[in-house]
Write a protein that holds these residues in place. Structure first.
Motif, mmCIF file in Angstrom:
data_model
loop_
_atom_site.group_PDB
_atom_site.id
_atom_site.type_symbol
_atom_site.label_atom_id
_atom_site.label_comp_id
_atom_site.label_asym_id
_atom_site.label_seq_id
_atom_site.Cartn_x
_atom_site.Cartn_y
_atom_site.Cartn_z
ATOM 1 N N GLU A 59 5.401 -0.327 22.250
ATOM 2 C CA GLU A 59 6.667 -0.123 21.979
ATOM 3 C C GLU A 59 7.047 -1.429 21.173
ATOM 4 O OE1 GLU A 59 10.467 1.169 21.001
ATOM 5 O OE2 GLU A 59 9.187 2.226 22.503
ATOM 6 N N ASN A 60 6.537 -2.467 21.678
ATOM 7 C CA ASN A 60 6.888 -3.802 20.984
ATOM 8 C C ASN A 60 6.360 -4.087 19.646
ATOM 9 O OD1 ASN A 60 8.149 -6.686 21.175
ATOM 10 N ND2 ASN A 60 6.083 -7.334 21.502
ATOM 11 N N SER A 61 5.295 -3.630 19.395
ATOM 12 C CA SER A 61 4.220 -3.789 18.414
ATOM 13 C C SER A 61 4.780 -2.894 17.262
ATOM 14 C CB SER A 61 2.750 -3.506 18.693
ATOM 15 O OG SER A 61 2.164 -3.719 17.118
ATOM 16 N N ILE A 62 5.035 -1.727 17.639
ATOM 17 C CA ILE A 62 5.739 -0.761 16.687
ATOM 18 C C ILE A 62 7.145 -1.182 16.179
ATOM 19 C CG2 ILE A 62 4.295 1.243 16.982
ATOM 20 C CD1 ILE A 62 6.346 2.532 18.567
ATOM 21 N N ALA A 63 8.004 -1.699 17.107
ATOM 22 C CA ALA A 63 9.232 -2.089 16.717
ATOM 23 C C ALA A 63 9.283 -3.293 15.837
ATOM 24 C CB ALA A 63 9.872 -2.405 17.984
ATOM 25 N N LYS A 64 8.096 -4.138 16.007
ATOM 26 C CA LYS A 64 8.413 -5.362 15.115
ATOM 27 C C LYS A 64 7.819 -4.981 13.734
ATOM 28 C CE LYS A 64 7.516 -9.074 18.546
ATOM 29 N NZ LYS A 64 6.777 -10.111 19.083
ATOM 30 N N LEU A 65 7.008 -4.078 13.558
ATOM 31 C CA LEU A 65 6.257 -3.565 12.404
ATOM 32 C C LEU A 65 7.579 -2.933 11.491
ATOM 33 C CD1 LEU A 65 4.324 -3.219 10.367
ATOM 34 C CD2 LEU A 65 3.387 -0.983 11.361
ATOM 35 N N THR A 66 8.330 -2.291 12.394
ATOM 36 C CA THR A 66 9.354 -1.173 11.966
ATOM 37 C C THR A 66 10.503 -2.357 11.091
ATOM 38 O OG1 THR A 66 9.264 0.457 13.314
ATOM 39 C CG2 THR A 66 11.315 0.274 12.305
ATOM 40 N N SER A 67 10.720 -3.485 11.887
ATOM 41 C CA SER A 67 11.908 -4.475 11.177
ATOM 42 C C SER A 67 11.239 -5.140 10.056
ATOM 43 C CB SER A 67 11.918 -5.492 12.349
ATOM 44 O OG SER A 67 12.497 -4.961 13.574
ATOM 45 N N LYS A 68 9.735 -5.337 10.294
ATOM 46 C CA LYS A 68 9.325 -5.836 8.739
ATOM 47 C C LYS A 68 9.219 -4.903 7.557
ATOM 48 C CE LYS A 68 7.738 -9.839 10.464
ATOM 49 N NZ LYS A 68 7.961 -11.171 10.053
ATOM 50 N N LEU A 69 9.256 -3.696 7.928
ATOM 51 C CA LEU A 69 9.401 -2.770 6.852
ATOM 52 C C LEU A 69 10.817 -2.675 6.299
ATOM 53 C CD1 LEU A 69 6.150 -2.369 7.466
ATOM 54 C CD2 LEU A 69 6.775 0.478 7.462
ATOM 55 N N ILE A 70 11.585 -2.521 7.177
ATOM 56 C CA ILE A 70 13.130 -2.491 6.872
ATOM 57 C C ILE A 70 13.459 -3.915 6.105
ATOM 58 C CG2 ILE A 70 15.467 -2.887 7.924
ATOM 59 C CD1 ILE A 70 14.556 -1.187 10.151
ATOM 60 N N GLU A 71 13.053 -5.088 6.327
ATOM 61 C CA GLU A 71 13.325 -6.305 5.923
ATOM 62 C C GLU A 71 12.623 -6.309 4.324
ATOM 63 O OE1 GLU A 71 11.776 -9.249 8.027
ATOM 64 O OE2 GLU A 71 12.835 -9.227 9.818
ATOM 65 N N GLU A 129 0.860 -1.204 -0.068
ATOM 66 C CA GLU A 129 -0.019 0.109 -0.120
ATOM 67 C C GLU A 129 0.868 1.193 -0.014
ATOM 68 O OE1 GLU A 129 -3.849 1.912 2.369
ATOM 69 O OE2 GLU A 129 -2.635 0.316 3.336
ATOM 70 N N ILE A 130 1.833 1.278 0.862
ATOM 71 C CA ILE A 130 2.685 2.420 0.757
ATOM 72 C C ILE A 130 3.426 2.415 -0.391
ATOM 73 C CG2 ILE A 130 4.858 3.464 2.006
ATOM 74 C CD1 ILE A 130 3.836 1.999 4.710
ATOM 75 N N GLN A 188 12.216 -1.786 0.684
ATOM 76 C CA GLN A 188 11.584 -0.836 -0.382
ATOM 77 C C GLN A 188 11.480 0.668 0.397
ATOM 78 O OE1 GLN A 188 9.758 -1.765 -2.910
ATOM 79 N NE2 GLN A 188 10.458 -3.853 -2.826
ATOM 80 N N PHE A 189 12.264 0.674 1.504
ATOM 81 C CA PHE A 189 12.546 2.061 1.994
ATOM 82 C C PHE A 189 13.980 2.484 2.174
ATOM 83 C CE2 PHE A 189 8.517 -0.196 3.320
ATOM 84 C CZ PHE A 189 7.505 0.713 2.445
ATOM 85 N N ASN A 190 14.068 3.900 2.262
ATOM 86 C CA ASN A 190 15.431 4.156 2.429
ATOM 87 C C ASN A 190 15.552 4.351 3.989
ATOM 88 O OD1 ASN A 190 16.006 4.573 -0.173
ATOM 89 N ND2 ASN A 190 15.295 6.822 -0.345
ATOM 90 N N LYS A 208 9.370 7.046 0.745
ATOM 91 C CA LYS A 208 10.704 6.170 0.850
ATOM 92 C C LYS A 208 11.304 6.226 2.470
ATOM 93 C CE LYS A 208 11.461 4.327 -3.077
ATOM 94 N NZ LYS A 208 11.572 2.899 -3.076
ATOM 95 N N LYS A 209 10.991 7.429 2.949
ATOM 96 C CA LYS A 209 11.325 7.585 4.472
ATOM 97 C C LYS A 209 9.988 7.492 5.439
ATOM 98 C CE LYS A 209 13.324 11.380 3.530
ATOM 99 N NZ LYS A 209 13.998 12.779 3.359
ATOM 100 N N VAL A 210 9.964 6.349 6.029
ATOM 101 C CA VAL A 210 8.653 6.169 6.836
ATOM 102 C C VAL A 210 9.064 6.198 8.309
ATOM 103 C CG1 VAL A 210 6.800 4.629 7.318
ATOM 104 C CG2 VAL A 210 7.804 4.598 4.983
ATOM 105 N N LEU A 211 7.935 6.811 9.174
ATOM 106 C CA LEU A 211 8.031 6.819 10.653
ATOM 107 C C LEU A 211 6.757 5.860 11.211
ATOM 108 C CD1 LEU A 211 9.491 7.727 13.390
ATOM 109 C CD2 LEU A 211 7.740 9.591 13.130
ATOM 110 N N VAL A 212 7.029 4.879 11.680
ATOM 111 C CA VAL A 212 5.977 3.939 12.303
ATOM 112 C C VAL A 212 5.701 4.475 13.792
ATOM 113 C CG1 VAL A 212 5.329 1.770 12.932
ATOM 114 C CG2 VAL A 212 6.915 2.064 10.954
ATOM 115 N N VAL A 213 4.352 4.877 14.043
ATOM 116 C CA VAL A 213 4.191 5.183 15.334
ATOM 117 C C VAL A 213 2.929 4.398 15.982
ATOM 118 C CG1 VAL A 213 4.719 7.700 14.783
ATOM 119 C CG2 VAL A 213 2.284 6.930 14.310
#
Length: 321
Positions: free
Chosen positions: A163-175, A146-147, A178-180, A154-159
């Motif tokens: 803490e645990n949920s947003i950290a896990k989602l951030t890791s998935k997006l990095i993996e 979708e993004i 697709q993003f800088n 290209k530069k995404v901030l997950v909010v």
């Protein structure tokens, strides 16, 4: 002198709006309004998260959330419900006489009963900037698609609120590669009603192409009940525990909709709003204009109340159910 209401509802999403209609109508079909004074306070604009949603009940039954909100709001206004817009509730105090004192950003009020219908997010209107903000509802893989396809960030901030949920989602997006840049930021629970930005200052926002709200994090940590800390009615995750009629362990304080459970949606909001609206209406006035026997068929006839299962639930519930 503070204005006094029979019922003060906090939050004007589906649950809050429908509760107000049931209180004023006795039943959804009744034409005359019940002589109850009902106020609905909303921190931002009417509608909550539902105004941004497309509601899918079944494959063939779906509708716009914004249309639903307009319909409910129109009926509530016609029912003489009083709306206090841009009025964030900062504290609720149970007084010695049993009434509640409600402190807001604009004024103070008194009410016999209070209904909390704040959902999971105090300021959903932050999503109004649709090109900069999006709410992640699906799997991380679907969010990436979708993004990339709809926004081109290209530069995404997950909010989010957990803490645990947003950290896990951030890791998935990095993996996904697709993003800088992908970072995460835990939103504050101590909310600034003036800025309505959860601590997301302009300098931080300008560093990213877009902000992704992690909806899952709000299933783990409710972000709308900070003002109830003094009443000790919230669980560790911020959700409110109630009995079968929506009443908390503080007598006279009720809660409806997704503020009471992580399983959220329009059907749950409508159901809980109806149950609590009928029950609180019954506490205020045993009968209604259109139905001298009470709020039948939704509640048992008043003469049979004590032998009904509802009365047994009333007797056995103490807010810890």
């Amino acid at each position: 002198m503070m204005k006094k209401y029979d019922v003060f509802i906090v939050g004007a999403g589906v649950a809050g709006l429908y509760t107000s209609i049931i209180l004023k109508k006795g039943t959804p079909m009744q034409v005359p309004n019940e002589p109850l004074s009902v106020a609905v306070a909303e921190a931002t604009k009417i509608g909550g998260l539902t105004q941004y949603a497309f509601i899918q009940i079944t494959k063939k039954w779906a509708f716009s959330g914004s249309n639903l909100i307009r319909t409910l709001y129109s009926e509530a206004v016609q029912s003489k419900v009083e709306f206090l817009e841009n009025s964030g509730v900062t504290k609720i105090i149970k007084q010695s006489n049993g009434d509640f004192k409600i402190q807001t950003t604009n004024s103070e009020f008194i009410a016999k009963y209070v209904v909390i219908a704040t959902g999971i997010l105090t300021f959903p209107n932050i999503l109004d900037s649709s090109n900069r903000f999006n709410i992640g509802l699906h799997t991380p893989e679907e969010m990436v698609k979708e993004i990339v396809n709809n926004y081109g960030w290209k530069k995404v901030l997950v909010v989010g609120s957990n803490e645990n949920s947003i950290a896990k989602l951030t890791s998935k997006l990095i993996e996904s590669k697709q993003f800088n840049i992908v970072s995460h930021y835990l939103l504050r629970t101590n909310i600034n009603f003036q800025s309505q930005n959860y601590g997301l200052n302009e300098a931080l926002l300008k560093s990213y192409d877009g902000i992704l709200f992690d909806y899952n994090s709000y299933k783990l940590q409710n972000g709308s009940t900070h003002f109830l800390n003094n009443l000790n009615v919230t669980q560790e995750n911020g959700y409110i525990k109630t009995n079968a009629f929506g009443e908390t362990k503080v007598s006279g304080l009720f809660a409806v909709g997704s503020v009471t459970m992580p399983i959220s949606g329009v059907p749950e909001a409508i159901y809980s709003g109806q149950v609590t609206g009928l029950y609180v209406g019954h506490l205020l006035e045993k009968t209604t204009i259109a139905d001298p026997s009470g709020r039948f068929p939704f509640l048992p006839r008043e003469e049979n109340w004590k032998s009904s299962f509802q009365h047994k639930l009333e007797q056995n519930s103490d807010g810890d159910a």
